[in-house]
Write an enzyme that holds these catalytic residues in place. Sequence first.
Site, PDB file in Angstrom:
ATOM      1  N   CYS A  65      45.524  46.815  35.619  1.00 17.56           N
ATOM      2  CA  CYS A  65      46.871  47.097  36.135  1.00 17.56           C
ATOM      3  C   CYS A  65      47.644  45.788  36.316  1.00 17.56           C
ATOM      4  CB  CYS A  65      46.785  47.821  37.480  1.00 17.56           C
ATOM      5  SG  CYS A  65      46.132  49.491  37.355  1.00 17.56           S
ATOM      6  N   ARG A  99      47.056  37.486  37.211  1.00 18.72           N
ATOM      7  CA  ARG A  99      45.680  37.809  37.631  1.00 18.72           C
ATOM      8  C   ARG A  99      44.738  36.774  37.030  1.00 18.72           C
ATOM      9  NH1 ARG A  99      44.513  44.237  37.767  1.00 18.72           N
ATOM     10  NH2 ARG A  99      42.814  43.472  39.061  1.00 18.72           N
ATOM     11  N   PRO A 100      44.656  35.599  37.683  1.00 19.41           N
ATOM     12  CA  PRO A 100      43.861  34.500  37.112  1.00 19.41           C
ATOM     13  C   PRO A 100      42.358  34.769  37.172  1.00 19.41           C
ATOM     14  CG  PRO A 100      44.680  33.893  39.292  1.00 19.41           C
ATOM     15  CD  PRO A 100      45.228  35.259  38.992  1.00 19.41           C
ATOM     16  N   ILE A 101      41.588  34.020  36.364  1.00 15.56           N
ATOM     17  CA  ILE A 101      40.124  34.123  36.434  1.00 15.56           C
ATOM     18  C   ILE A 101      39.493  32.741  36.671  1.00 15.56           C
ATOM     19  CG2 ILE A 101      39.906  36.235  35.040  1.00 15.56           C
ATOM     20  CD1 ILE A 101      38.999  34.278  32.737  1.00 15.56           C
ATOM     21  N   ASP A 102      40.331  31.832  37.231  1.00 13.62           N
ATOM     22  CA  ASP A 102      39.824  30.464  37.429  1.00 13.62           C
ATOM     23  C   ASP A 102      38.596  30.419  38.341  1.00 13.62           C
ATOM     24  OD1 ASP A 102      41.894  31.294  39.325  1.00 13.62           O
ATOM     25  OD2 ASP A 102      41.529  29.382  40.304  1.00 13.62           O
ATOM     26  N   GLN A 103      38.497  31.309  39.322  1.00 11.43           N
ATOM     27  CA  GLN A 103      37.348  31.272  40.239  1.00 11.43           C
ATOM     28  C   GLN A 103      36.067  31.744  39.539  1.00 11.43           C
ATOM     29  OE1 GLN A 103      37.680  29.730  43.350  1.00 11.43           O
ATOM     30  NE2 GLN A 103      39.643  29.336  42.329  1.00 11.43           N
ATOM     31  N   ARG A 149      40.150  45.707  33.847  1.00  8.08           N
ATOM     32  CA  ARG A 149      39.884  44.425  34.481  1.00  8.08           C
ATOM     33  C   ARG A 149      38.385  44.118  34.564  1.00  8.08           C
ATOM     34  NH1 ARG A 149      43.022  40.528  34.277  1.00  8.08           N
ATOM     35  NH2 ARG A 149      42.405  38.890  35.677  1.00  8.08           N
ATOM     36  N   LYS A 165      34.862  53.793  42.072  1.00  9.97           N
ATOM     37  CA  LYS A 165      35.213  53.218  40.766  1.00  9.97           C
ATOM     38  C   LYS A 165      34.771  51.753  40.659  1.00  9.97           C
ATOM     39  CE  LYS A 165      39.595  51.520  39.888  1.00  9.97           C
ATOM     40  NZ  LYS A 165      39.688  50.201  39.288  1.00  9.97           N
ATOM     41  N   ASN A 166      35.175  50.945  41.635  1.00  9.06           N
ATOM     42  CA  ASN A 166      34.970  49.505  41.478  1.00  9.06           C
ATOM     43  C   ASN A 166      33.502  49.083  41.621  1.00  9.06           C
ATOM     44  OD1 ASN A 166      37.631  49.141  40.863  1.00  9.06           O
ATOM     45  ND2 ASN A 166      38.250  48.602  42.945  1.00  9.06           N
ATOM     46  N   ARG A 224      42.375  56.739  35.369  1.00  8.77           N
ATOM     47  CA  ARG A 224      41.457  55.591  35.331  1.00  8.77           C
ATOM     48  C   ARG A 224      40.578  55.566  36.565  1.00  8.77           C
ATOM     49  NH1 ARG A 224      44.106  49.998  34.375  1.00  8.77           N
ATOM     50  NH2 ARG A 224      41.986  49.621  35.051  1.00  8.77           N
ATOM     51  N   ASP A 274      44.374  48.264  47.885  1.00 11.34           N
ATOM     52  CA  ASP A 274      44.350  49.429  46.994  1.00 11.34           C
ATOM     53  C   ASP A 274      44.805  50.715  47.689  1.00 11.34           C
ATOM     54  OD1 ASP A 274      43.472  47.729  45.045  1.00 11.34           O
ATOM     55  OD2 ASP A 274      41.363  48.276  45.208  1.00 11.34           O
TER      56      ASP A 274
HETATM   57  N1  EPU Z   1      42.175  35.336  42.168  1.00  6.47           N
HETATM   58  C1  EPU Z   1      42.315  34.039  41.761  1.00  6.47           C
HETATM   59  N2  EPU Z   1      41.433  33.558  40.847  1.00  6.47           N
HETATM   60  C2  EPU Z   1      40.413  34.306  40.343  1.00  6.47           C
HETATM   61  C3  EPU Z   1      40.275  35.624  40.759  1.00  6.47           C
HETATM   62  C4  EPU Z   1      41.169  36.132  41.693  1.00  6.47           C
HETATM   63  O1  EPU Z   1      43.227  33.344  42.199  1.00  6.47           O
HETATM   64  O2  EPU Z   1      39.651  33.784  39.528  1.00  6.47           O
HETATM   65  C5  EPU Z   1      43.119  35.877  43.168  1.00  6.47           C
HETATM   66  C6  EPU Z   1      43.926  37.036  42.615  1.00  6.47           C
HETATM   67  O3  EPU Z   1      45.075  36.584  41.950  1.00  6.47           O
HETATM   68  C7  EPU Z   1      44.250  37.815  43.873  1.00  6.47           C
HETATM   69  C8  EPU Z   1      43.025  37.589  44.746  1.00  6.47           C
HETATM   70  O4  EPU Z   1      42.360  36.450  44.230  1.00  6.47           O
HETATM   71  O5  EPU Z   1      45.372  37.269  44.499  1.00  6.47           O
HETATM   72  C9  EPU Z   1      42.037  38.721  44.802  1.00  6.47           C
HETATM   73  O6  EPU Z   1      41.586  39.056  43.496  1.00  6.47           O
HETATM   74  P1  EPU Z   1      40.147  39.675  43.222  1.00  6.47           P
HETATM   75  O7  EPU Z   1      39.447  38.802  42.243  1.00  6.47           O
HETATM   76  O8  EPU Z   1      39.491  39.963  44.523  1.00  6.47           O
HETATM   77  O9  EPU Z   1      40.522  41.028  42.507  1.00  6.47           O
HETATM   78  P2  EPU Z   1      39.778  41.700  41.288  1.00  6.47           P
HETATM   79  O10 EPU Z   1      38.318  41.480  41.385  1.00  6.47           O
HETATM   80  O11 EPU Z   1      40.465  41.380  40.010  1.00  6.47           O
HETATM   81  C10 EPU Z   1      39.257  43.929  42.545  1.00  6.47           C
HETATM   82  C11 EPU Z   1      39.530  45.385  42.314  1.00  6.47           C
HETATM   83  C12 EPU Z   1      41.001  45.676  42.546  1.00  6.47           C
HETATM   84  C13 EPU Z   1      41.391  45.240  43.958  1.00  6.47           C
HETATM   85  C14 EPU Z   1      41.003  43.779  44.207  1.00  6.47           C
HETATM   86  C15 EPU Z   1      41.236  43.327  45.633  1.00  6.47           C
HETATM   87  C16 EPU Z   1      37.886  45.858  40.606  1.00  6.47           C
HETATM   88  C17 EPU Z   1      37.610  46.232  39.205  1.00  6.47           C
HETATM   89  N3  EPU Z   1      39.171  45.702  40.944  1.00  6.47           N
HETATM   90  O12 EPU Z   1      40.059  43.237  41.607  1.00  6.47           O
HETATM   91  O13 EPU Z   1      41.098  47.087  42.446  1.00  6.47           O
HETATM   92  O14 EPU Z   1      42.787  45.377  44.138  1.00  6.47           O
HETATM   93  O15 EPU Z   1      39.617  43.582  43.888  1.00  6.47           O
HETATM   94  O16 EPU Z   1      40.496  44.103  46.517  1.00  6.47           O
HETATM   95  O17 EPU Z   1      36.976  45.737  41.419  1.00  6.47           O
HETATM   96  C18 EPU Z   1      42.169  49.145  42.045  1.00  6.47           C
HETATM   97  O18 EPU Z   1      41.070  49.695  42.189  1.00  6.47           O
HETATM   98  O19 EPU Z   1      43.258  49.784  41.998  1.00  6.47           O
HETATM   99  C19 EPU Z   1      42.217  47.686  41.921  1.00  6.47           C
HETATM  100  C20 EPU Z   1      43.243  47.048  41.411  1.00  6.47           C
END
Ligand code: EPU
Length: 429
Positions: free
Chosen positions: A117, A122-126, A93, A22-23, A398, A306
Amino acid sequence: MEKIVINGGKPLMGAIEVSGMKNAAVAVILASILIEDRCVLENLPNISDVTTSLDILRAMGANIRRLSPTTVEIDTCSIMGGSAPYDLVRKMRASYYVIGAELGRFGRALAGFPGGCDFGVRPIDQHIKGFEALGATVTVDNGCIEAKADGGLRGGQIYFDNSSVGATINVMIAAARAKGNTVIENAAREPHVVDLANFLNACGAKITGAGTDVIKIKGVERLHGCTYAIIPDMIEAATFMIAAAATHGTLRINNVIPKHLESISAKMEEMGIKIDELDDAVIVSGTDTLSRVNIRTLPYPGFPTDAQPQICVLLCLANGVSTLYEGVWDNRFRYVEELKRMGAKIKVDGRTAIVEGVGALSAAPVRAVDLRAGAAMIVAALATQGRTEIEEIQYIERGYDDIVGKLRGVGADIRKVNIPDPYLYEKAN
Ligand code: EPU
């Protein structure tokens, strides 16, 4: 209202096929905006997040042809920037990859804030930090993200404060067509980061180091289409491995990359479960007694967050007290209340769950509070004598391709039913 109904207590036996990840699939589909050409994507899972990603592209002007149930051809030549529909974007997401892809292609991007979910903040600052390092100005206003790089993106140096999968992928997409070189440090190392880099490289990008914590990208002016097969879904595979062990079954799980499953296999072996690794399959043989273990979820190659709710079910069935520490998300224990309905004894303290083994769970009506929580409910129900009904299965759909059909094929008594909502029924009568 659709529900999944399971009469549990039957060991899973035989062979089961894992679908594409999926991801990785959602990232590759949305990254195709950047390609500006025709791509053929193979091994796509049939799940609603993939449908939503394709719907976003179609609404933006892409031509999409389904060549088989798992293969699509996507032509993104005539895509219009800034046209991703808000209602679709906020469904998942991964829709934030529209921003990276539009920025890379048009030098500007506009899209709604992504959904997904609920695991707390779930910030996007990075992501924003990465785009700014490539010369973009980013604003978040009225539920939308807007990014602009007058004169186009240029390569830059980025150090991520935490190794975010989404930010690593998004910046890689944007930087693939930036002018000059980009270096991402403290990059995420997840297999889907590598898969996305392989896809972009197959389209002519120059990305090295994906899979390590330093990724280097030499920007190129144009990319070209390709034919690309998505890697197998390690989390779907992990879910089946855990389900096999929870039901004392013996299951051959086909179409996997065993290396991706090492952290899961290691913990399951520590619990006493036998795992045989083949080239592209694993065989899981359940045992009557499961030993307690401590587990900590971490970014790859650590134990994946996950698969945390699913492994929690196994800990409930083990001897003794286990601890489960969630190292990625602030709030990923919402499913615990549902497992408690089935007799689980779990105490959550912040990011740690203390799980007391209870030997067996009991059937009860439960809810899928999110995607992997829903998978955990399925595992728990399969392992439990009696009839369990799971509500809110749209979350499960999903991310799991035909989970009902696949599990039925290995001996589970599981079906999807459409039950009229009792409240609506009362109102109508
Ligand atoms: N984070 C920040 N700032 C950012 C982005 C992330 O602080 O700008 C923090 C998050 O709050 C979290 C950590 O960094 O504590 C990891 O977040 P990450 O960005 O790695 O997660 P994501 O890209 O939003 C993907 C998967 C998730 C999976 C996570 C961790 C996708 C679409 N989603 O999410 O998958 O849990 O990586 O491996 O790729 C799932 O498939 O059920 C799922 C939730």
